[in-house]
Design an enzyme around this catalytic site. Structure first.
Site, mmCIF file in Angstrom:
data_model
loop_
_atom_site.group_PDB
_atom_site.id
_atom_site.type_symbol
_atom_site.label_atom_id
_atom_site.label_comp_id
_atom_site.label_asym_id
_atom_site.label_seq_id
_atom_site.Cartn_x
_atom_site.Cartn_y
_atom_site.Cartn_z
ATOM 1 N N PHE A 79 0.873 -1.164 0.000
ATOM 2 C CA PHE A 79 0.000 0.000 0.000
ATOM 3 C C PHE A 79 0.913 1.216 0.000
ATOM 4 C CE2 PHE A 79 -2.639 3.295 1.902
ATOM 5 C CZ PHE A 79 -3.769 3.184 1.117
ATOM 6 N N ASP B 69 2.265 -4.807 8.755
ATOM 7 C CA ASP B 69 1.102 -3.936 8.589
ATOM 8 C C ASP B 69 -0.120 -4.842 8.482
ATOM 9 O OD1 ASP B 69 -1.016 -2.467 7.551
ATOM 10 O OD2 ASP B 69 0.281 -1.156 6.375
ATOM 11 N N TYR C 54 -10.421 0.915 10.891
ATOM 12 C CA TYR C 54 -11.675 1.305 10.213
ATOM 13 C C TYR C 54 -12.067 0.348 9.106
ATOM 14 C CZ TYR C 54 -8.269 3.806 7.204
ATOM 15 O OH TYR C 54 -7.211 4.154 6.415
ATOM 16 N N LYS C 55 -11.279 -0.693 8.904
ATOM 17 C CA LYS C 55 -11.655 -1.695 7.899
ATOM 18 C C LYS C 55 -12.408 -2.823 8.610
ATOM 19 C CE LYS C 55 -7.548 -0.443 5.174
ATOM 20 N NZ LYS C 55 -8.114 0.264 4.019
ATOM 21 N N ARG D 185 -12.394 -4.737 -6.337
ATOM 22 C CA ARG D 185 -12.211 -5.452 -5.072
ATOM 23 C C ARG D 185 -13.558 -5.712 -4.401
ATOM 24 N NH1 ARG D 185 -8.136 -2.663 -1.072
ATOM 25 N NH2 ARG D 185 -9.876 -1.184 -0.998
#
Lengths: 378, 378
Positions: A117, A184, A209-210, A354
């Site tokens: 990312f 991560d 927040y995922k 996705r």
């Protein structure tokens, strides 16, 4: 497929989320859905804790919240209490972790996943420039670590493909050359069984927040194992990481424990939203979550892999997280149309669609409806 | 004193705050009181924006919030639009500001107010260590700046004494030796007329949870004037400061404007709480706020300065912010007793009592009730 949902042991957990029934929400790998309890808790924080107790609330639970909520996150990633602090963004926590990992090193390079990312790579480059180390992007399958390697920053699950790395094997590989690893966990915390303590992971970061459903931009977390805390030093020496923050000392003496990973005043509204959001995991087995995640993604894959023009880029063995990524030349337009039909995934340039599967609230019927909508559009 | 409140042009603004009438709240310089509109707005953000729109809200106002809310803060500190970004903590923003200020310098020292709020000094020391510059603490009255000075970090209003520095004169003094100034506005933003653009200030930071009433731990802000943005570079190169964040480029190319001051995913719950909290300033004149602040503090001073054992350490000329600080050997115990009587200020070690006056919601009767309670306790 009603049958699969009917026998799903996690099916009742969906009721804990505030989701519209006519929406197929497959973007929990980007922004988790709101647990129902969040709205009332936030209301209580604003009206009661802030409004009635005012400044007094800082000594009635607010001050320790980063560690207390950190312990709740810790339970989901295999970290015993006192090793996780919640606060700041993932980017800021990557900075802290990498700076601490290379502090005082006589080694020459920082290795980062070449397909990472972006923020991980950007921050790693900044750390390399600040410290005079080299930054070497490398593919996870050919890290080529040596005794020149100070630290390796890797994503447990790749945000684009959904590929999952073997945390145990890679951690061992990094340790074999005497380097440190920073994991991560943004795309795995909350949906995959993770054993940070057991694997001897050096440092880890992740967002909440995922799959942890903390809310948009909810504070991130940083794991520093107890044995490494005494030597954990990084330049964001904010007052709340001080051993005695209210002594207002001139010099910075870090807290002896995980609080040294704190920086500024914690963001209480978001922190306490996350706090109650994490309660949806009470009584939930991560093994069940993982099992359902593999089933959901396998099922969705089986329904879409033969669609015209579609290439599935997520591994079809167990080395995947809880998403299915498809490559299609019209990915952006396709996602717009899917969203128009209330099937919400997302698009990552140039050509990736996705679909994230959150086992706590996604149903097999969601997978079927999404696949049907995609087939009709194509 | 009913008369003073009756003729106060700001008196109606108090109705916009959710404060109990029997509480005398004089700690708005630590945690501002909640504007009434916050609770409903946060509810809407959780239930509607997050719950119903889910990921789509990022393109329906969330993404630009740091700049949009930044512009609202900018109006209160004399900054034209496009120069203030909201996000991260004050500590993190001080780090960004100082790192940017010394980037590429051939000068030797960072000067910081010797009596500064600790976090400013801690972060300044980290920046000095990282960059190889010296850190020199100095008193604001004898900064002794030279051409060795790269940057000066100062608090507009001292957190302990309430003393206000002459921003115009000091900025000029710093510029006279070719150095840069970073102003910390934590204790002045929202209550003092500030003219960042007009004074040519180089960089400024501040928090939003004190006189700006954004809520506990609400995100801080960073001011980078338009002319300095192209060269503003700091190591927290998170993805949201990228020119094209969703291109997911391998390399970091900063946004050309103020968005380059952003780092990670913005914390939306707190950001939008702050957003609506700032609406209490609509139609309010900062000149009126300042006038009332001086009157409130003068009035409180007159009532307490002759109390036994009390020494007022806040300047009694115009060079003060909106607080009155008293020194008393039993400061801690006195504040506990005051709070027991619903008079809420705070205590800073070893012997300082602080009483903050927020002209938007504090009344002259608050000053009187606080002084009476203190007199009775003494």
């Amino acid at each position: 497929m009603t049958d699969l949902d009917a026998v799903d042991p996690l099916a009742p957990v969906r009721e804990l989320f505030d989701l519209d029934d006519d929406v197929v929400y497959l973007d929990g790998n980007s922004l988790g859905a709101p647990p129902r309890a969040v709205a009332d808790r936030v209301q209580e924080v604003v009206r009661q804790q802030w409004g009635r107790r005012l400044i007094r609330s800082w000594s009635e639970g607010w001050w320790e919240a980063p560690q207390r909520v950190g312990d709740k996150v810790g339970r989901l990633v295999g970290a015993a209490p006192g090793q996780v602090a919640v606060g700041d963004s993932t980017s800021v926590n990557i900075f802290k972790a990498l700076m601490a990992a290379v502090k005082g090193t006589d080694r020459a390079e920082i290795v980062v996943d070449a397909g990472t990312f972006p923020t991980d790579g950007y921050i790693a480059r900044s750390v390399a420039e600040l410290t005079g180390l080299e930054l070497r992007p490398a593919l996870p399958d050919s890290l080529e670590l040596t005794e020149r390697t100070a630290v390796v920053l890797l994503n447990h699950v790749d945000y684009r493909t959904g590929r999952m790395l073997d945390m145990a094997a890679v951690t061992e590989q990094v340790h074999a050359v005497g380097a440190r690893v920073v994991w991560d966990l943004c795309h795995s915390a909350g949906v995959l069984p993770i054993e940070l303590d057991a694997l001897g992971v050096d440092l880890a970061v992740g967002c909440t927040y995922k799959f942890l459903n903390g809310g948009p931009g909810a504070p991130a977390f940083l794991y520093v194992p107890a044995a490494a805390q005494a030597t954990f030093e990084q330049p964001l020496t904010g007052w709340t990481g001080h051993r005695a923050p209210f002594a207002m000392d001139e010099g910075f003496t870090p807290d002896p424990g995980i609080a040294r990973a704190r920086v500024g005043t914690p963001d209480i509204l978001s922190m306490l939203a996350l706090d109650v959001a994490l309660d949806v995991w009470d009584g939930v087995s991560l093994t069940d979550v993982r099992t359902k995640g593999l089933k959901l993604t396998a099922y969705f894959r089986s329904l879409v892999e033969d669609l015209p023009g579609v290439e599935v880029i997520t591994p079809d063995d167990e080395w995947r997280g809880h998403q299915i990524s498809l490559r299609h030349p019209d990915a952006a337009a396709l996602m717009d149309k899917l969203i128009g039909r209330n099937v919400i995934g997302d698009h990552r340039p140039p050509d990736v669609l996705r679909f994230g599967f959150a086992p706590l609230y996604n149903r097999y019927s969601d997978a079927r409806r999404a696949a049907e909508a995609l087939a009709e559009i194509l």
